[in-house]
Scaffold this motif. Sequence first.
Motif, PDB file in Angstrom:
ATOM      1  N   THR A 145     -38.965  39.269 -31.197  1.00  0.00           N
ATOM      2  CA  THR A 145     -38.750  40.523 -31.922  1.00  0.00           C
ATOM      3  C   THR A 145     -39.858  41.527 -31.621  1.00  0.00           C
ATOM      4  O   THR A 145     -41.028  41.274 -31.884  1.00  0.00           O
ATOM      5  N   THR A 146     -39.469  42.674 -31.089  1.00  0.00           N
ATOM      6  CA  THR A 146     -40.434  43.697 -30.687  1.00  0.00           C
ATOM      7  C   THR A 146     -39.812  45.070 -30.872  1.00  0.00           C
ATOM      8  O   THR A 146     -38.643  45.280 -30.581  1.00  0.00           O
ATOM      9  N   VAL A 147     -40.610  46.010 -31.355  1.00  0.00           N
ATOM     10  CA  VAL A 147     -40.235  47.421 -31.369  1.00  0.00           C
ATOM     11  C   VAL A 147     -41.132  48.144 -30.376  1.00  0.00           C
ATOM     12  O   VAL A 147     -42.347  48.151 -30.524  1.00  0.00           O
ATOM     13  N   TYR A 148     -40.520  48.702 -29.354  1.00  0.00           N
ATOM     14  CA  TYR A 148     -41.280  49.458 -28.364  1.00  0.00           C
ATOM     15  C   TYR A 148     -41.303  50.947 -28.672  1.00  0.00           C
ATOM     16  O   TYR A 148     -42.188  51.665 -28.200  1.00  0.00           O
ATOM     17  N   SER A 149     -40.310  51.419 -29.414  1.00  0.00           N
ATOM     18  CA  SER A 149     -40.171  52.862 -29.565  1.00  0.00           C
ATOM     19  C   SER A 149     -39.638  53.214 -30.943  1.00  0.00           C
ATOM     20  O   SER A 149     -38.743  52.553 -31.467  1.00  0.00           O
ATOM     21  N   ILE A 150     -40.218  54.248 -31.542  1.00  0.00           N
ATOM     22  CA  ILE A 150     -39.733  54.827 -32.798  1.00  0.00           C
ATOM     23  C   ILE A 150     -39.646  56.331 -32.600  1.00  0.00           C
ATOM     24  O   ILE A 150     -40.595  56.955 -32.127  1.00  0.00           O
ATOM     25  N   ASP A 151     -38.514  56.920 -32.966  1.00  0.00           N
ATOM     26  CA  ASP A 151     -38.384  58.370 -32.884  1.00  0.00           C
ATOM     27  C   ASP A 151     -37.532  58.836 -34.053  1.00  0.00           C
ATOM     28  O   ASP A 151     -36.645  58.113 -34.522  1.00  0.00           O
ATOM     29  N   SER A 152     -37.799  60.019 -34.547  1.00  0.00           N
ATOM     30  CA  SER A 152     -37.057  60.511 -35.709  1.00  0.00           C
ATOM     31  C   SER A 152     -36.672  61.968 -35.499  1.00  0.00           C
ATOM     32  O   SER A 152     -37.338  62.721 -34.789  1.00  0.00           O
ATOM     33  N   LEU A 153     -35.568  62.329 -36.106  1.00  0.00           N
ATOM     34  CA  LEU A 153     -35.095  63.703 -36.088  1.00  0.00           C
ATOM     35  C   LEU A 153     -34.301  63.934 -37.360  1.00  0.00           C
ATOM     36  O   LEU A 153     -33.365  63.175 -37.664  1.00  0.00           O
ATOM     37  N   ASN A 154     -34.673  64.950 -38.109  1.00  0.00           N
ATOM     38  CA  ASN A 154     -33.998  65.293 -39.359  1.00  0.00           C
ATOM     39  C   ASN A 154     -34.033  64.106 -40.315  1.00  0.00           C
ATOM     40  O   ASN A 154     -35.087  63.677 -40.726  1.00  0.00           O
ATOM     41  N   ASP A 155     -32.861  63.535 -40.636  1.00  0.00           N
ATOM     42  CA  ASP A 155     -32.808  62.507 -41.672  1.00  0.00           C
ATOM     43  C   ASP A 155     -32.611  61.105 -41.128  1.00  0.00           C
ATOM     44  O   ASP A 155     -32.279  60.195 -41.882  1.00  0.00           O
ATOM     45  N   PHE A 156     -32.797  60.878 -39.825  1.00  0.00           N
ATOM     46  CA  PHE A 156     -32.622  59.530 -39.311  1.00  0.00           C
ATOM     47  C   PHE A 156     -33.748  59.151 -38.363  1.00  0.00           C
ATOM     48  O   PHE A 156     -34.460  59.985 -37.824  1.00  0.00           O
ATOM     49  N   ILE A 157     -33.891  57.846 -38.176  1.00  0.00           N
ATOM     50  CA  ILE A 157     -34.936  57.266 -37.333  1.00  0.00           C
ATOM     51  C   ILE A 157     -34.274  56.314 -36.352  1.00  0.00           C
ATOM     52  O   ILE A 157     -33.434  55.492 -36.739  1.00  0.00           O
ATOM     53  N   ILE A 158     -34.605  56.427 -35.067  1.00  0.00           N
ATOM     54  CA  ILE A 158     -34.086  55.535 -34.047  1.00  0.00           C
ATOM     55  C   ILE A 158     -35.189  54.554 -33.657  1.00  0.00           C
ATOM     56  O   ILE A 158     -36.297  54.958 -33.299  1.00  0.00           O
ATOM     57  N   SER A 193     -34.711  61.126 -29.698  1.00  0.00           N
ATOM     58  CA  SER A 193     -33.675  61.935 -30.320  1.00  0.00           C
ATOM     59  C   SER A 193     -33.762  63.360 -29.793  1.00  0.00           C
ATOM     60  O   SER A 193     -34.835  63.962 -29.781  1.00  0.00           O
ATOM     61  N   LEU A 194     -32.638  63.882 -29.355  1.00  0.00           N
ATOM     62  CA  LEU A 194     -32.580  65.236 -28.835  1.00  0.00           C
ATOM     63  C   LEU A 194     -32.136  66.193 -29.935  1.00  0.00           C
ATOM     64  O   LEU A 194     -31.624  65.783 -30.975  1.00  0.00           O
ATOM     65  N   ASP A 195     -32.315  67.491 -29.696  1.00  0.00           N
ATOM     66  CA  ASP A 195     -32.080  68.480 -30.742  1.00  0.00           C
ATOM     67  C   ASP A 195     -30.624  68.550 -31.191  1.00  0.00           C
ATOM     68  O   ASP A 195     -30.331  69.015 -32.285  1.00  0.00           O
ATOM     69  N   ASN A 196     -29.684  68.123 -30.323  1.00  0.00           N
ATOM     70  CA  ASN A 196     -28.267  68.155 -30.707  1.00  0.00           C
ATOM     71  C   ASN A 196     -27.827  66.843 -31.359  1.00  0.00           C
ATOM     72  O   ASN A 196     -26.636  66.562 -31.455  1.00  0.00           O
ATOM     73  N   SER A 197     -28.802  66.023 -31.788  1.00  0.00           N
ATOM     74  CA  SER A 197     -28.583  64.737 -32.457  1.00  0.00           C
ATOM     75  C   SER A 197     -28.111  63.639 -31.517  1.00  0.00           C
ATOM     76  O   SER A 197     -27.817  62.527 -31.967  1.00  0.00           O
TER      77      SER A 197
END
Length: 280
Positions: A154-167, A216-220
Amino acid sequence: KFNNIVKINLVRLNSNGTIDNSFNIGIGGGNNTSDGSYNGQIYRIIYDNSPNKIYLTGITNNFNGNPSFNLLRLNIDGTIDTSFNFNSIIGYNGLNSNGYIYDMNLQSNGKILLGGEGINLNNCTGNYCSRIVQINQDGTIDNTFNSSLVGPYTTVYSIDSLNDFIIISGQFTSVNYTPIYKGSIAKILQNGLTDLSFNPNLGTDPYTPVFRTSISLDNSSILTNPYYSINSDSNGNYTNGIYNERITAGLVKINSDGSIYEIDYTNFLTTNLYSTYLTK
């Protein structure tokens, strides 16, 4: 060293590439030693221009002779910001024991999300369990955010967020003990709960995919780079993977619901782009 000058794991440059000596971190950051000279690694740097601070994360339990816990905040001159009180034990068995922070994301409210491997705060339970942790502006743990990951390696390499969600992306099979189809990429809400409307539908391939970065890109829509360790070229680069039961060439754009963004699918497929890290 940098330009034949000892600079341990971190250096700030002027615009012409010369060393900015006004940024003084002393003996720098390291791991397992008191002088910061051995085995330290810095994975991610974020500059927050509002308070004029620099966040560092990686594998380091010592910075300029002071203890650190794989995360610290510096003043703009390179000195440690002592008002940032992050002193939590991260790891299965204690400090730096399989507990590494690979990425962090600065939220609009000033809080920071941390992801990595073996982050075991708040008694994360289950085999190969790791957590995504949210830090308050003063460095303390935000216990209102709760997100657990489960799966072999189990590993998380990347976290990114835009508006109300997190990838989040990396290598895992479950978020909050809810299976997420084939795993390794998920959308979570601001409180850490899983957004089950996001369906990557990664198919029936027996190998768990790995995602190095998702942004996350600006168009979601979301740009991500899936690969499988079994699919490598003659140089050992992982050139392709499978997303939504379809071959990708190391890069794919997806919609906010997890489906493939068809307009760009063919163009990305023909470029055969291997990438380790994406940014915007």
